[in-house]
Design a protein around this motif. Structure first.
Motif, PDB file in Angstrom:
ATOM      1  N   UNK A 103     -16.764  -0.222   2.752  1.00 22.87           N
ATOM      2  CA  UNK A 103     -15.310  -0.276   2.602  1.00 22.87           C
ATOM      3  C   UNK A 103     -14.940  -1.066   1.358  1.00 22.87           C
ATOM      4  N   UNK A 104     -13.723  -0.804   0.900  1.00 25.64           N
ATOM      5  CA  UNK A 104     -13.071  -1.612  -0.109  1.00 25.64           C
ATOM      6  C   UNK A 104     -11.810  -2.162   0.548  1.00 25.64           C
ATOM      7  N   UNK A 105     -11.614  -3.472   0.440  1.00 28.21           N
ATOM      8  CA  UNK A 105     -10.437  -4.117   1.010  1.00 28.21           C
ATOM      9  C   UNK A 105      -9.681  -4.821  -0.116  1.00 28.21           C
ATOM     10  N   UNK A 140      -8.287  -2.884   4.559  1.00 29.36           N
ATOM     11  CA  UNK A 140      -9.134  -1.802   4.071  1.00 29.36           C
ATOM     12  C   UNK A 140      -8.277  -0.761   3.364  1.00 29.36           C
ATOM     13  N   UNK A 141      -8.677  -0.422   2.128  1.00 29.40           N
ATOM     14  CA  UNK A 141      -7.934   0.564   1.338  1.00 29.40           C
ATOM     15  C   UNK A 141      -8.783   1.774   0.965  1.00 29.40           C
ATOM     16  N   UNK A 142     -10.074   1.751   1.268  1.00 22.21           N
ATOM     17  CA  UNK A 142     -10.981   2.861   0.952  1.00 22.21           C
ATOM     18  C   UNK A 142     -12.205   2.750   1.830  1.00 22.21           C
ATOM     19  N   UNK A 179      -5.074   9.540  -1.528  1.00 19.53           N
ATOM     20  CA  UNK A 179      -5.169   8.364  -2.396  1.00 19.53           C
ATOM     21  C   UNK A 179      -4.310   7.239  -1.845  1.00 19.53           C
ATOM     22  N   UNK A 180      -4.712   6.014  -2.163  1.00 18.10           N
ATOM     23  CA  UNK A 180      -3.939   4.841  -1.755  1.00 18.10           C
ATOM     24  C   UNK A 180      -3.710   3.981  -2.988  1.00 18.10           C
ATOM     25  N   UNK A 213       0.852  -1.182   0.000  1.00 15.99           N
ATOM     26  CA  UNK A 213       0.000   0.000   0.000  1.00 15.99           C
ATOM     27  C   UNK A 213       0.885   1.228   0.000  1.00 15.99           C
ATOM     28  N   UNK A 214       0.656   2.108  -0.964  1.00 15.54           N
ATOM     29  CA  UNK A 214       1.466   3.315  -1.093  1.00 15.54           C
ATOM     30  C   UNK A 214       0.545   4.528  -0.989  1.00 15.54           C
TER      31      UNK A 214
END
Length: 128
Positions: A124-126, A75-77, A22-23, A3-4
């Motif tokens: 969420x978005x994972x 979780x990214x979002x 942003x991710x 993850x950046x």
């Protein structure tokens, strides 16, 4: 998976400490899109207070993620739908606690929920 986070500072407003603009997700093999999750108990009854509903939401999200062999670390979002703008700080505090302080791209929207006793809904978005 890597993850950046991306938080440009030139020409855009600064991100706060609890979210990133942003991710970038590198090397993910799976994505899980979680529907809006409410603060309902196993019988479908809403928590009596905002705090109780937020606790139930995060418990429900952890259960859904576990069903896909994921955790909140995946979780990214995240998007929160708040019945009232006054819920924003409690929602942010619950999110920050649930994610262990890890910032993710986050949006909060004030909206009418389908049932008046549903105070907050979180989707969420994972990735994994």
């Amino acid at each position: 998976m890597e993850l950046v986070p991306h938080n440009p500072s030139d020409g855009i407003y600064p991100a706060t400490s609890d979210y990133v603009h942003a991710m970038e997700v590198r090397g993910a093999q799976r994505f899980l899109f979680v529907a809006g999750t409410m603060g309902l108990d196993a019988a479908g009854a809403p928590g009596a207070s905002l705090t109780e509903q937020l606790d139930l939401i995060w418990s429900n999200i952890r259960t859904i993620l576990a069903s896909a062999d994921m955790t909140v670390d995946n979780i990214v979002r995240l998007t929160s739908y708040l019945r009232d703008a006054s819920y924003a700080q409690a929602n942010a505090d619950a999110r920050t606690a649930a994610l262990g302080g890890r910032p993710v791209p986050t949006t909060a929207v004030v909206a009418a929920t389908l049932a008046s006793d549903w105070l907050v809904e979180v989707e969420v978005v994972a990735a994994g």
